[in-house]
Motif scaffolding. Sequence first.
Motif, PDB file in Angstrom:
ATOM      1  N   UNK A   1       0.803  -1.194  -0.022  1.00  0.00           N
ATOM      2  CA  UNK A   1      -0.005  -0.001  -0.209  1.00  0.00           C
ATOM      3  C   UNK A   1       0.850   1.097   0.021  1.00  0.00           C
ATOM      4  N   UNK A   2       0.525   2.310  -0.695  1.00  0.00           N
ATOM      5  CA  UNK A   2       1.067   3.560  -0.757  1.00  0.00           C
ATOM      6  C   UNK A   2       0.831   4.360   0.511  1.00  0.00           C
ATOM      7  N   UNK A   3       1.810   4.665   1.213  1.00  0.00           N
ATOM      8  CA  UNK A   3       1.936   5.548   2.377  1.00  0.00           C
ATOM      9  C   UNK A   3       2.593   6.686   2.071  1.00  0.00           C
ATOM     10  N   UNK A   4       1.713   8.013   2.284  1.00  0.00           N
ATOM     11  CA  UNK A   4       2.298   9.076   1.766  1.00  0.00           C
ATOM     12  C   UNK A   4       2.605   9.869   3.125  1.00  0.00           C
ATOM     13  N   UNK A   5       3.938  10.370   3.254  1.00  0.00           N
ATOM     14  CA  UNK A   5       4.002  11.233   4.400  1.00  0.00           C
ATOM     15  C   UNK A   5       3.247  12.260   4.843  1.00  0.00           C
ATOM     16  N   UNK A   6       2.939  12.477   6.076  1.00  0.00           N
ATOM     17  CA  UNK A   6       2.029  13.484   6.525  1.00  0.00           C
ATOM     18  C   UNK A   6       2.899  14.734   6.332  1.00  0.00           C
ATOM     19  N   UNK A   7       1.886  15.847   5.542  1.00  0.00           N
ATOM     20  CA  UNK A   7       2.394  17.117   5.390  1.00  0.00           C
ATOM     21  C   UNK A   7       1.328  18.018   6.303  1.00  0.00           C
TER      22      UNK A   7
END
Length: 112
Positions: free
Chosen positions: A97-103
């Motif tokens: 699964x694609x985990x994007x960093x929290x911005x």
Amino acid sequence: MGVDFTVSVFGVLILAHAAYSTVQYRGLLKITEEEFSGLPMDVMVELILGSIFCMWAARTVPGKFLLIHPNLGNFLSFLRPICPLLLDSSRGVLPPPLVLPHVPDQSSAPTS
């Protein structure tokens, strides 16, 4: 600019002179109405020497290659969505699964 660069310039000049000599020789053959059977020996020697000098200079002039260390965090986050397209071993396997960093939200930040 050392000896290697000088040798490369000399090799290019020799190759340019060999090309010019070939054109002149072909022109002479057209005037005398003779058949072209091959290049003269001096032009062949120029071609061989010029090629050797250029190959030697191409091997030595660029210098030492440096290692490239990319910022792997940014590179992997960019590569993750297209990773299944790049790897043949991913056929028949679901990608992780694609985990994007929290911005953090910039609109709620205090302004000064």
